[in-house]
Design a protein around this motif. Structure first.
Motif, PDB file in Angstrom:
ATOM      1  N   ASP A 197       0.832  -1.344   0.114  1.00 16.77           N
ATOM      2  CA  ASP A 197      -0.077   0.142  -0.034  1.00 16.77           C
ATOM      3  C   ASP A 197       0.946   1.176  -0.112  1.00 16.77           C
ATOM      4  O   ASP A 197       2.064   1.291   0.259  1.00 16.77           O
ATOM      5  CB  ASP A 197      -0.783   0.011   1.139  1.00 16.77           C
ATOM      6  CG  ASP A 197      -1.797  -1.113   1.105  1.00 16.77           C
ATOM      7  OD1 ASP A 197      -2.915  -1.049   0.411  1.00 16.77           O
ATOM      8  OD2 ASP A 197      -1.721  -1.989   2.043  1.00 16.77           O
ATOM      9  N   SER A 198       0.256   2.091  -0.236  1.00 20.60           N
ATOM     10  CA  SER A 198       0.943   3.700  -0.244  1.00 20.60           C
ATOM     11  C   SER A 198       0.116   4.656   0.883  1.00 20.60           C
ATOM     12  O   SER A 198      -1.018   4.789   0.553  1.00 20.60           O
ATOM     13  CB  SER A 198       0.879   4.416  -1.647  1.00 20.60           C
ATOM     14  OG  SER A 198       2.019   3.500  -2.397  1.00 20.60           O
ATOM     15  N   GLU A 213      -4.436   9.150   6.308  1.00 20.21           N
ATOM     16  CA  GLU A 213      -5.206   8.644   5.310  1.00 20.21           C
ATOM     17  C   GLU A 213      -6.145   9.921   5.065  1.00 20.21           C
ATOM     18  O   GLU A 213      -6.650  10.310   5.918  1.00 20.21           O
ATOM     19  CB  GLU A 213      -5.898   7.389   5.306  1.00 20.21           C
ATOM     20  CG  GLU A 213      -6.907   7.218   4.371  1.00 20.21           C
ATOM     21  CD  GLU A 213      -6.552   6.442   3.149  1.00 20.21           C
ATOM     22  OE1 GLU A 213      -7.085   6.501   2.167  1.00 20.21           O
ATOM     23  OE2 GLU A 213      -5.033   6.516   2.990  1.00 20.21           O
ATOM     24  N   GLN A 230      -8.516   1.308   6.072  1.00 17.26           N
ATOM     25  CA  GLN A 230      -7.221   1.473   5.821  1.00 17.26           C
ATOM     26  C   GLN A 230      -6.310   1.970   6.777  1.00 17.26           C
ATOM     27  O   GLN A 230      -5.181   1.367   6.965  1.00 17.26           O
ATOM     28  CB  GLN A 230      -7.293   2.446   4.675  1.00 17.26           C
ATOM     29  CG  GLN A 230      -7.873   1.943   3.180  1.00 17.26           C
ATOM     30  CD  GLN A 230      -7.841   2.942   2.295  1.00 17.26           C
ATOM     31  OE1 GLN A 230      -8.390   3.928   2.509  1.00 17.26           O
ATOM     32  NE2 GLN A 230      -7.072   2.915   1.004  1.00 17.26           N
ATOM     33  N   TYR A 234      -3.153   0.199   8.163  1.00 20.13           N
ATOM     34  CA  TYR A 234      -1.756   0.864   7.854  1.00 20.13           C
ATOM     35  C   TYR A 234      -0.855   0.789   9.398  1.00 20.13           C
ATOM     36  O   TYR A 234       0.272   0.515   9.416  1.00 20.13           O
ATOM     37  CB  TYR A 234      -1.920   2.352   7.480  1.00 20.13           C
ATOM     38  CG  TYR A 234      -2.476   2.436   6.085  1.00 20.13           C
ATOM     39  CD1 TYR A 234      -2.414   1.551   5.250  1.00 20.13           C
ATOM     40  CD2 TYR A 234      -3.021   3.797   5.856  1.00 20.13           C
ATOM     41  CE1 TYR A 234      -2.701   1.776   3.880  1.00 20.13           C
ATOM     42  CE2 TYR A 234      -3.386   4.092   4.609  1.00 20.13           C
ATOM     43  CZ  TYR A 234      -3.271   2.816   3.508  1.00 20.13           C
ATOM     44  OH  TYR A 234      -3.870   2.994   2.289  1.00 20.13           O
TER      45      TYR A 234
END
Length: 281
Positions: A197-198, A213, A230, A234
């Motif tokens: 993921d970024s 995010e 997310q 993360y």
């Protein structure tokens, strides 16, 4: 903020604090099962209460009822009000102390009190009979009306629009908007992590790592829900990487919204324990 152990009694009555107690208990059980505390402010918001200070009577009422039920069962039930904490200290206010002392807990310093509370909160989360408590009191689990939203979040995708890019750049260049001290170094955008993921924006300081995010005000509700999940992902990945590297810095992941948090998603935010910044930029 405190929970009143002395004056709030009765659970099945028609007083406002009793009605709020019956609404709050299933929410606290949801939080306990998720292993997530909830702030006074977030609980008040979920109950539709404008002032979190008014939680003292509903929480005291819950404590009184758990005492009564524990006596009936012949076995102590942990006081679930300890799941409600101050954002500043991450532990309950001093109003909870009578419940602790009634359990024989003693301390001489604030650090000892905090350690006792953290252990007690873990005991609450591991208590296996919360469903039985609900059943005994004639209550149902906390209702959720967001299954369709969560399902839509699974498949939502799309390119990065100009509003998202602008908000991401604003956050990157203004660390103070996500709670970092004024003068902190600017962050980095689109930072890749081991999961593939970024992260939209990442701030790395000597004492902490803050991942953000970003969702613009135009983001549909299912994309905001996706953003909450997310954040959970993360944090898990960043923490695993830190553990592997022996990096002891504190890790925080939050969701920055250009608009306001949709009311229907407040229970999801609370159960996941995700910090949300609203009206950013």
């Amino acid at each position: 903020m405190g929970q009143t152990a002395e004056t709030a009694t009765g659970f099945q009555g028609d007083k406002l604090y009793q009605e709020r107690a019956r609404l709050a208990l299933p929410i606290l059980i949801r939080q306990a099962k998720a292993g997530q505390t909830i702030s006074y402010e977030d609980l008040a918001a979920e109950l539709g209460m404008p002032n979190p200070r008014n939680l003292n009577y509903p929480l005291g009422c819950i404590g009184d009822e758990l005492n009564r039920l524990g006596t009936k069962w012949g076995k102590e039930i942990p006081h679930i009000q300890a799941m409600v904490v101050s954002k500043g200290t991450s532990v309950p206010g001093s109003g909870f102390d009578p419940f602790l002392k009634n359990r024989g807990k003693v301390w001489t310093t604030s650090e000892e009190r905090k350690a006792i509370l953290k252990t007690y909160i873990a005991e609450i989360a591991n208590y296996p009979y919360w469903d039985d408590v609900l059943s005994e009191l004639g209550l149902k689990p906390a209702a959720s009306k967001i299954e369709d939203i969560i399902e839509a979040a699974r498949s939502f995708g799309g390119g990065e629009g100009p509003e998202h890019k602008a908000l991401k750049e604003f956050v990157r260049a203004n660390p103070q908007c996500v709670g970092l001290p004024v003068g902190s170094a600017e962050g980095s955008s689109e930072v890749a992590i081991p999961s593939g993921d970024s992260i939209d924006v990442l701030f790395e300081r000597h004492d902490r790592i803050v991942a953000v995010e970003v969702k613009p005000a135009s983001a549909p509700i299912h994309d905001v829900a996706r953003g909450l999940f997310q954040c959970v992902k993360y944090w898990a990945v960043l923490q695993a990487r830190a553990d592997f590297k022996g990096d002891s810095r504190q890790i925080a992941v939050l969701l920055a919204l250009g608009g306001e948090m949709p009311t229907v998603l407040v229970p999801l935010r609370n159960s996941l324990g995700v910090a949300v910044m609203e009206r950013v930029g």
